[in-house]
Design an enzyme around this catalytic site. Structure first.
Site, PDB file in Angstrom:
ATOM      1  N   HIS A 164      -9.312  -4.298  -7.853  1.00 54.67           N
ATOM      2  CA  HIS A 164      -8.858  -3.470  -7.298  1.00 54.67           C
ATOM      3  C   HIS A 164      -7.341  -4.599  -6.489  1.00 54.67           C
ATOM      4  O   HIS A 164      -6.147  -4.457  -7.076  1.00 54.67           O
ATOM      5  CB  HIS A 164      -9.158  -2.744  -5.400  1.00 54.67           C
ATOM      6  CG  HIS A 164      -7.304  -2.411  -4.966  1.00 54.67           C
ATOM      7  ND1 HIS A 164      -7.203  -1.722  -4.932  1.00 54.67           N
ATOM      8  CD2 HIS A 164      -7.338  -3.059  -3.996  1.00 54.67           C
ATOM      9  CE1 HIS A 164      -6.234  -1.183  -3.617  1.00 54.67           C
ATOM     10  NE2 HIS A 164      -6.624  -2.050  -3.638  1.00 54.67           N
ATOM     11  N   GLU A 213      -0.878   7.658   8.643  1.00 55.99           N
ATOM     12  CA  GLU A 213       0.214   6.927   7.288  1.00 55.99           C
ATOM     13  C   GLU A 213       1.386   7.988   7.254  1.00 55.99           C
ATOM     14  O   GLU A 213       1.916   8.740   5.867  1.00 55.99           O
ATOM     15  CB  GLU A 213      -0.429   7.375   6.011  1.00 55.99           C
ATOM     16  CG  GLU A 213       0.241   6.690   4.883  1.00 55.99           C
ATOM     17  CD  GLU A 213      -0.881   6.348   3.397  1.00 55.99           C
ATOM     18  OE1 GLU A 213      -1.431   5.697   3.919  1.00 55.99           O
ATOM     19  OE2 GLU A 213       0.194   6.058   2.847  1.00 55.99           O
ATOM     20  N   LYS A 263      -2.521  -5.837   9.592  1.00 56.32           N
ATOM     21  CA  LYS A 263      -2.409  -4.543   9.900  1.00 56.32           C
ATOM     22  C   LYS A 263      -3.147  -3.385  11.123  1.00 56.32           C
ATOM     23  O   LYS A 263      -2.716  -2.615  10.622  1.00 56.32           O
ATOM     24  CB  LYS A 263      -3.713  -4.521   9.089  1.00 56.32           C
ATOM     25  CG  LYS A 263      -4.802  -3.732   8.252  1.00 56.32           C
ATOM     26  CD  LYS A 263      -5.362  -3.064   7.260  1.00 56.32           C
ATOM     27  CE  LYS A 263      -5.135  -1.474   6.915  1.00 56.32           C
ATOM     28  NZ  LYS A 263      -6.072  -1.306   5.069  1.00 56.32           N
ATOM     29  N   HIS A 299      -3.099   1.915  -8.850  1.00 49.83           N
ATOM     30  CA  HIS A 299      -3.859   2.749  -8.759  1.00 49.83           C
ATOM     31  C   HIS A 299      -4.043   3.243 -10.462  1.00 49.83           C
ATOM     32  O   HIS A 299      -5.048   3.714 -10.603  1.00 49.83           O
ATOM     33  CB  HIS A 299      -4.199   3.562  -7.897  1.00 49.83           C
ATOM     34  CG  HIS A 299      -4.474   3.915  -6.421  1.00 49.83           C
ATOM     35  ND1 HIS A 299      -4.219   4.257  -5.225  1.00 49.83           N
ATOM     36  CD2 HIS A 299      -4.961   2.678  -6.251  1.00 49.83           C
ATOM     37  CE1 HIS A 299      -4.617   3.409  -3.807  1.00 49.83           C
ATOM     38  NE2 HIS A 299      -5.298   2.528  -4.407  1.00 49.83           N
ATOM     39  N   ARG A 322     -21.060  15.825  10.396  1.00 52.25           N
ATOM     40  CA  ARG A 322     -19.239  15.811  11.074  1.00 52.25           C
ATOM     41  C   ARG A 322     -19.311  14.888  11.330  1.00 52.25           C
ATOM     42  O   ARG A 322     -18.059  14.759  12.571  1.00 52.25           O
ATOM     43  CB  ARG A 322     -19.011  17.523  11.491  1.00 52.25           C
ATOM     44  CG  ARG A 322     -18.933  18.872  10.951  1.00 52.25           C
ATOM     45  CD  ARG A 322     -19.113  19.772  11.020  1.00 52.25           C
ATOM     46  NE  ARG A 322     -18.979  20.377  11.109  1.00 52.25           N
ATOM     47  CZ  ARG A 322     -20.251  21.810  11.466  1.00 52.25           C
ATOM     48  NH1 ARG A 322     -20.825  21.535  12.262  1.00 52.25           N
ATOM     49  NH2 ARG A 322     -20.627  22.428  10.406  1.00 52.25           N
ATOM     50  N   LYS A 365      -9.692   4.010   6.980  1.00 51.52           N
ATOM     51  CA  LYS A 365      -9.495   4.972   5.587  1.00 51.52           C
ATOM     52  C   LYS A 365     -10.496   4.237   5.310  1.00 51.52           C
ATOM     53  O   LYS A 365     -11.071   4.079   4.603  1.00 51.52           O
ATOM     54  CB  LYS A 365      -7.657   4.237   4.631  1.00 51.52           C
ATOM     55  CG  LYS A 365      -6.298   4.552   4.594  1.00 51.52           C
ATOM     56  CD  LYS A 365      -6.422   4.336   3.508  1.00 51.52           C
ATOM     57  CE  LYS A 365      -4.215   4.669   4.341  1.00 51.52           C
ATOM     58  NZ  LYS A 365      -3.173   4.127   2.975  1.00 51.52           N
ATOM     59  N   HIS A 409       0.162  -0.376  -4.732  1.00 51.04           N
ATOM     60  CA  HIS A 409      -0.758   0.605  -5.151  1.00 51.04           C
ATOM     61  C   HIS A 409      -0.393   1.309  -5.937  1.00 51.04           C
ATOM     62  O   HIS A 409      -1.234   1.976  -6.377  1.00 51.04           O
ATOM     63  CB  HIS A 409      -1.096   0.579  -3.534  1.00 51.04           C
ATOM     64  CG  HIS A 409      -2.095  -0.461  -2.883  1.00 51.04           C
ATOM     65  ND1 HIS A 409      -1.358  -1.870  -2.458  1.00 51.04           N
ATOM     66  CD2 HIS A 409      -3.481   0.051  -2.539  1.00 51.04           C
ATOM     67  CE1 HIS A 409      -2.314  -2.463  -2.296  1.00 51.04           C
ATOM     68  NE2 HIS A 409      -3.352  -1.604  -2.001  1.00 51.04           N
ATOM     69  N   GLU A 465      -3.814  -8.813  -1.774  1.00 51.33           N
ATOM     70  CA  GLU A 465      -3.789  -8.009  -0.444  1.00 51.33           C
ATOM     71  C   GLU A 465      -3.490  -9.123   0.821  1.00 51.33           C
ATOM     72  O   GLU A 465      -2.351  -8.456   1.541  1.00 51.33           O
ATOM     73  CB  GLU A 465      -5.153  -7.319   0.342  1.00 51.33           C
ATOM     74  CG  GLU A 465      -5.478  -6.350  -0.791  1.00 51.33           C
ATOM     75  CD  GLU A 465      -4.798  -5.418  -0.951  1.00 51.33           C
ATOM     76  OE1 GLU A 465      -3.482  -4.638  -0.320  1.00 51.33           O
ATOM     77  OE2 GLU A 465      -5.455  -3.877  -1.857  1.00 51.33           O
ATOM     78  N   ARG A 495       2.733   3.322   7.991  1.00 51.40           N
ATOM     79  CA  ARG A 495       1.034   2.958   7.188  1.00 51.40           C
ATOM     80  C   ARG A 495       1.131   2.651   5.689  1.00 51.40           C
ATOM     81  O   ARG A 495       1.192   1.462   4.884  1.00 51.40           O
ATOM     82  CB  ARG A 495       0.066   3.713   7.617  1.00 51.40           C
ATOM     83  CG  ARG A 495      -0.415   3.573   6.973  1.00 51.40           C
ATOM     84  CD  ARG A 495      -2.499   3.759   7.784  1.00 51.40           C
ATOM     85  NE  ARG A 495      -3.225   3.345   6.849  1.00 51.40           N
ATOM     86  CZ  ARG A 495      -4.697   3.368   7.703  1.00 51.40           C
ATOM     87  NH1 ARG A 495      -4.237   3.965   8.605  1.00 51.40           N
ATOM     88  NH2 ARG A 495      -5.573   2.974   7.253  1.00 51.40           N
ATOM     89  N   ASN A 530       1.103   0.111   1.393  1.00 50.74           N
ATOM     90  CA  ASN A 530       0.638   0.627   0.098  1.00 50.74           C
ATOM     91  C   ASN A 530       2.197  -0.112  -0.860  1.00 50.74           C
ATOM     92  O   ASN A 530       1.723   0.345  -1.879  1.00 50.74           O
ATOM     93  CB  ASN A 530       0.433   1.866  -0.597  1.00 50.74           C
ATOM     94  CG  ASN A 530      -0.780   2.347   0.363  1.00 50.74           C
ATOM     95  OD1 ASN A 530      -1.461   2.168   0.866  1.00 50.74           O
ATOM     96  ND2 ASN A 530       0.110   3.801   1.111  1.00 50.74           N
TER      97      ASN A 530
END
Lengths: 365, 365
Positions: free
Chosen positions: B264, B236, B226, B251, B120, B142, B247, B184, B240, B244
Site C-alpha cells: 500500500h 470524511e 491523524k 488504489h 452488529r 476506517k 491514494h 504515510e 479527512r 488520501n
C-alpha cells in the site's frame, strides 16, 4: 397518510404509512439528490411493484438501477449480499447514491446492511412490502445477514433516511406471510401496550380480512411503539431488547429448522409461547394469561407448538444469542400482558422444562 | 510512552506509543471486562508477538482465543473475514467480548470490520505491528475489505477502544515494509505539517536505521496529525479526505496490479508523485517542489514511477473511487508542501497526462 418520526438527532427520519404511497413522488423525491438510485428487490416483489416505483421516480427524472435477488430467508447470506456489492460497483454507484430496499424483511435487512458497508456507508430508504417488515424490521436500523451458526449474527445498526409503508402492497401478500406479520404486531401489545393488545383481540378478524383501515391502524400503532423504543435505546443497551420477546427461542427454531422453513413471525409466535410458559413457571404470570396469549396466536393462524428439535439442541442454538452476557442467557419474559422484562432469573432446568412443554403437541390447552 | 487522545465524544480513545508496551498489562487490562478475548492475527505476526501478548493478558487472568489468518493484502476478502466470524461463533463470543487486532494494516482493517459487524458491533483494540498501521490505519476507525473491483470498497467507520503502538515490534519488520510505512509518514508532512516534512528530510536516515527515539517521534507526530483530522471530520465529509493524498492513484495501482503485488505504501508513494505532477500542471506548485517530493520518496527507497497499466486502465480503476461525486473525480492535490486540497479542477486530459508522465521510467529527474 400517517407520519411518525424516529427521533435520533441527526439520524432522525420519518415513517409514512398509508395506501398508495408508492405512487406519490412528493414523498420520495425530496430525499433523492442524484439522477440515479439503486433499487434492491427480489424475484417475487419486483414483478409486482418495481414498475410502479420506477414510474414514480421517473416523474422526477430519476433513473432506477435494479438489483434483483432470489427470494427467501435462506438467501440472507454473504453470497447474496455480494450480488448487491457487485451491482453497486458495476454501476459505479457513489458514496452518495441512494439505495432503496423494496421488499420484505430479508430485502430490508440485506439492502440496509449493504448500504451500511458500501464505501463505508451510503444512504438508503426502506420500502417494506410485507406486514412483518412494515411493523418491525424496516424501522430502527437493525440490518444483518445470517451465519450458518446463528441468525442475524453479522450486521450493523444503520438507520434509513425514510420508511415508506404502502399498505396497498399487502394486497398481494400470501396469507401465511400476513399471519406471520401479525406475530410482531401482537408482540407490541404483549411487551408494552396492553390497550393495543385489547384492540387486537377485538379487531383480529378485520386484520385477517385485510381491512385497509384496520391495517393502517395496526401498522401505525406498531411503528409508534417501535419508534419510541428505538429513540430511547438505539443500540439495544437496555429497553430495546424487549422487542425481542420470543426471538431467542424463535431464532433457535429458524436456525435449527434451516433458514426459511419457518417464517420469522411463525417462529416468534411459537417462541413467545415458550417465553410465556417460562414466565408462568417463575410465578410471574398466571396460567390463564398464558392461555389468553395462546388464544390470540391461534386465532391469527400462527403456530403455538415449537418443533421437536430436542431440548439440548435448543440450548445449544440459544447459546449463540446476542443477549448472552458473561455466559448467562438473558431472556425477554413477561410479568403481565403489556409488561416485559429482560431477565436471567430462569435456570437452565426451568428453560429446558418450558421448551419441553411447548414442544409437545398437547401444549397447555 | 506518549499518549494521544482521539477526541470523538463518547467514542474517544487513547493511542499509546512507546517501546515495550505489549508487555505492560496496566495499559490493556483496564479495557477488558471479560475473562476471555479474541486476538486476530496472521501467520507472520502471531509467531513473533502472540505469546508476549498472551502472557501480558494472562497476568490479569484473561484467556486468549486466537484467530490466525493467512498473511497479505490478497486475503483481505469476504472469505477471510468469514474465518473471523466462524471463530467468534465457534467460541461463543458475546457482543461484549473484546477483539484485539494484532498485526499490520490488513489485520487491523479486517479485525476492525469483523468487530463492527459481529452481532452488529463488539468492542475492539488495535495493536498495530507495522509502521504503516501505527502511523495511519490503526487510528481513525476506517475498517474495510477489498472487492475485486476496488480496494476498501466494503467496510465501516468503527472506532477502536484503544490503540497500542509498540515501537519494539518494528524491529522485526522487513525493510520493504518499513519503507512502505514511511510513505504515510511523509504524507502528513505534505498535506498539513511542513515543519514535520523538514524534520523528515533531516532525520530520514535515522528512521531507515530504526533509531528508536526517531521512530517514536515520527509515529507520535503522525498519529497527532491523524487524530486532529479525524476528530474534526470522523466520516470524511471534508478535511479527512486530505489524508488520501496519492491514494486514488495508489488504489488504482494496487487493484490494477493485483492485491499484494505493490505494498500500500509503495502505491501511495508512486500515486503521490502523480498527484504532485498534476498539481504542477495546474500551476499550483513549481517543478522544484515536485523534485523535492520525489527526492524524499527516493531516499526512503520508495517507487516514484507508476506501473505502466495504461492510462485508460487507470481512469477506469479510478472511476470507482469513493471520492467520486456526481460522476466527477475529486482528487487530493497539493498547493505547496504542507498544503493539500480536494479538487475536481483537473480535466480528464490533464489527469491522463500526469499519469502518462509518471508511468515512464524517465520520470522528471
Amino acid at each position: 397518510m400517517e407520519t411518525l418520526n424516529v427521533a435520533l438527532d441527526e439520524r432522525s427520519y420519518p415513517i409514512h404509512i398509508g395506501s398508495g404511497l408508492l405512487s406519490r413522488p412528493e414523498l420520495l423525491l425530496p430525499h433523492i439528490k442524484q439522477k440515479k438510485v439503486v433499487v434492491v428487490s427480489n424475484e417475487t416483489v419486483a414483478p409486482l411493484y418495481l414498475e410502479r416505483l420506477c414510474a414514480t421516480l421517473a416523474s422526477g427524472g430519476i433513473e432506477v438501477l435494479p438489483v434483483i435477488l432470489p427470494d427467501g430467508e435462506k438467501f440472507k447470506t454473504w453470497e447474496t449480499l455480494n450480488l448487491i456489492f457487485d451491482g453497486l460497483l458495476a454501476e459505479r454507484c457513489e458514496r452518495s447514491t441512494i439505495l432503496i430496499a423494496l421488499g420484505g424483511g430479508v430485502i430490508g435487512d440485506m439492502g440496509g446492511f449493504a448500504a451500511a458497508c458500501y464505501q463505508r456507508g451510503m444512504p438508503f430508504i426502506q420500502v417494506p412490502t410485507t406486514l412483518l417488515s412494515q411493523v418491525d424490521s424496516s424501522v430502527g436500523g437493525k440490518t444483518a445477514i445470517n451465519h450458518p451458526m446463528g441468525k442475524n449474527m453479522i450486521g450493523a445498526f444503520y438507520q434509513p433516511k425514510l420508511v415508506l409503508a404502502d399498505i396497498l402492497t399487502l394486497d398481494t401478500l400470501p396469507d401465511r406471510e400476513l399471519k406471520a406479520g401479525l406475530a410482531e404486531v401482537i408482540k407490541y401489545g404483549l411487551i408494552r401496550d396492553p390497550e393495543f393488545f385489547d384492540w387486537l383481540e377485538v379487531n383480529l378478524d378485520k386484520l385477517l380480512a385485510r381491512d385497509q383501515s384496520a391495517l393502517v391502524y395496526a401498522v401505525q400503532r406498531s411503528c409508534a411503539n417501535k419508534a419510541e423504543v428505538v429513540a430511547a435505546d438505539e443500540r439495544e443497551s437496555g429497553e430495546r431488547a424487549l422487542l425481542n420477546l420470543g426471538h431467542t427461542f424463535g431464532h433457535a427454531i429458524e436456525t435449527g429448522m434451516g433458514y426459511g422453513e419457518w417464517l420469522h413471525g411463525e417462529a416468534v409466535a411459537a417462541g413467545t409461547l415458550i417465553a410465556a410458559e417460562l414466565s408462568c413457571a417463575l410465578g410471574w404470570i398466571e396460567a390463564p394469561t398464558v392461555a389468553r396469549i395462546e388464544r390470540i396466536f391461534v386465532r391469527a393462524g400462527l403456530p403455538v407448538i415449537s418443533p421437536a428439535l430436542g431440548v439440548d439442541r435448543y440450548l445449544e442454538l440459544m447459546s449463540h444469542d446476542k443477549k448472552v452476557q458473561d455466559g448467562k442467557l438473558r431472556l425477554v419474559l413477561l410479568q403481565g400482558i403489556g409488561k416485559a422484562v429482560v431477565s436471567d432469573a430462569a435456570s437452565k432446568e426451568q428453560i429446558a422444562a418450558a421448551v419441553e412443554i411447548r414442544c409437545t403437541a398437547a401444549g397447555r390447552n
